[in-house]
Design an enzyme around this catalytic site. Structure first.
Site, PDB file in Angstrom:
ATOM      1  N   CYS A  69       0.825  -1.206  -0.021  1.00 61.09           N
ATOM      2  CA  CYS A  69      -0.004   0.090  -0.125  1.00 61.09           C
ATOM      3  C   CYS A  69       0.843   1.175   0.075  1.00 61.09           C
ATOM      4  O   CYS A  69       1.852   1.437   0.822  1.00 61.09           O
ATOM      5  CB  CYS A  69      -0.919   0.088   1.252  1.00 61.09           C
ATOM      6  N   CYS A  94      -6.146  -4.368 -19.269  1.00 60.00           N
ATOM      7  CA  CYS A  94      -7.262  -3.482 -19.058  1.00 60.00           C
ATOM      8  C   CYS A  94      -6.648  -1.888 -18.895  1.00 60.00           C
ATOM      9  O   CYS A  94      -7.338  -0.747 -18.720  1.00 60.00           O
ATOM     10  CB  CYS A  94      -8.088  -3.650 -17.870  1.00 60.00           C
ATOM     11  N   CYS A 146      -5.257   0.775   6.569  1.00 57.74           N
ATOM     12  CA  CYS A 146      -5.525   2.169   6.663  1.00 57.74           C
ATOM     13  C   CYS A 146      -6.898   2.905   5.597  1.00 57.74           C
ATOM     14  O   CYS A 146      -6.906   4.092   5.927  1.00 57.74           O
ATOM     15  CB  CYS A 146      -4.236   2.985   5.957  1.00 57.74           C
ATOM     16  N   HIS A 187      -8.102   3.826  -0.685  1.00 57.58           N
ATOM     17  CA  HIS A 187      -8.873   3.318  -2.282  1.00 57.58           C
ATOM     18  C   HIS A 187      -7.546   2.853  -2.827  1.00 57.58           C
ATOM     19  O   HIS A 187      -6.660   3.371  -3.171  1.00 57.58           O
ATOM     20  CB  HIS A 187      -9.394   4.343  -2.872  1.00 57.58           C
ATOM     21  N   HIS A 239     -10.442  -1.902  -8.045  1.00 55.91           N
ATOM     22  CA  HIS A 239     -11.690  -2.649  -7.922  1.00 55.91           C
ATOM     23  C   HIS A 239     -11.250  -3.976  -8.244  1.00 55.91           C
ATOM     24  O   HIS A 239     -10.100  -4.358  -8.922  1.00 55.91           O
ATOM     25  CB  HIS A 239     -12.454  -2.131  -9.169  1.00 55.91           C
ATOM     26  N   ASP A 291     -13.351 -11.737 -13.926  1.00 58.22           N
ATOM     27  CA  ASP A 291     -12.741 -12.152 -15.399  1.00 58.22           C
ATOM     28  C   ASP A 291     -11.292 -12.248 -15.315  1.00 58.22           C
ATOM     29  O   ASP A 291     -10.593 -11.941 -16.158  1.00 58.22           O
ATOM     30  CB  ASP A 291     -13.123 -11.014 -16.363  1.00 58.22           C
ATOM     31  N   ARG A 339      -9.729 -10.618 -10.997  1.00 61.11           N
ATOM     32  CA  ARG A 339      -8.789  -9.790 -11.449  1.00 61.11           C
ATOM     33  C   ARG A 339      -8.814  -8.505 -10.411  1.00 61.11           C
ATOM     34  O   ARG A 339      -9.746  -7.749 -10.636  1.00 61.11           O
ATOM     35  CB  ARG A 339      -9.118  -9.133 -13.031  1.00 61.11           C
ATOM     36  N   CYS A 392      -7.811  -5.031 -10.183  1.00 60.39           N
ATOM     37  CA  CYS A 392      -7.512  -3.842 -10.987  1.00 60.39           C
ATOM     38  C   CYS A 392      -7.025  -2.904 -10.297  1.00 60.39           C
ATOM     39  O   CYS A 392      -7.946  -2.340  -9.408  1.00 60.39           O
ATOM     40  CB  CYS A 392      -8.436  -3.596 -12.033  1.00 60.39           C
TER      41      CYS A 392
END
Length: 177
Positions: free
Chosen positions: A85, A103, A137, A140, A143, A147, A155, A157
């Site tokens: 992180c 992606c 913590c 963000h 996601h 797939d 996955r 991402c």
């Protein structure tokens, strides 16, 4: 009338390419955390986060932003190590679980430990997705989608701005002195 229909189909295709929706209740869909923790092991004021993070890191990690696809420093980066992180240093993903999903963001098949990732339902942008956050913590990360490759079918991402990379020798961590 035909032109409007064609443009609508193109827009839908473009908005869904690279990041597919996760439908609630799908077999391989991760189960989002029930409720949101009231506190995290690492807590700082927003001013402290602003001082400790770069502008891009703050936007992604603390404001839930997303870097532009195909631009992050770890998108095409494939060295042996562990991804942590960018806000608190919690170990999140091993390089052995990283793959090129096409992606536009770094993609991982699984986290180092399931409990290091917190999941939340994200209904923004007209989609239902599963947001992932650092469980230590609350920052963000990105996601998770259904797939990915076998055996997990997932996955993760993740924004490069949400990560820090630490190299490893073989499968052992480098010793810090």
């Amino acid at each position: 009338m035909k032109l409007t229909a064609i443009i609508s189909v193109i827009i839908i295709a473009l908005t869904q390419s690279g990041c597919r929706r996760v439908e609630p209740g799908s077999v391989a869909a991760p189960q989002p955390t029930k409720g949101v923790p009231m506190s995290y092991e690492v807590e700082k004021s927003e001013q402290q986060w602003r001082e400790d993070l770069t502008r891009d890191q703050y936007n992604v990690l603390r404001e839930g932003g997303t870097e532009k696809p195909f631009t992050g420093k770890y998108y095409k980066f494939f060295e042996d190590g562990v991804y942590k992180c960018g806000a608190c240093g919690e170990e999140l993903f091993y390089s052995k679980d990283k793959f090129d999903s096409g992606c536009g963001w770094p993609a991982f098949a699984q986290p180092t430990q399931r409990e290091n990732i917190e999941e939340r339902i994200d209904k923004s942008h007209g989609m239902v997705r599963t947001e992932i956050r650092c469980a230590k913590c609350g920052s963000h990360l990105g996601h998770v989608f259904t797939d990915g490759p076998a055996p997990t079918g997932l996955r993760y991402c993740v924004n490069s701005a949400a990560l820090e990379f630490n190299a490893m020798i073989g499968t052992e961590k480098k010793e810090e002195k």
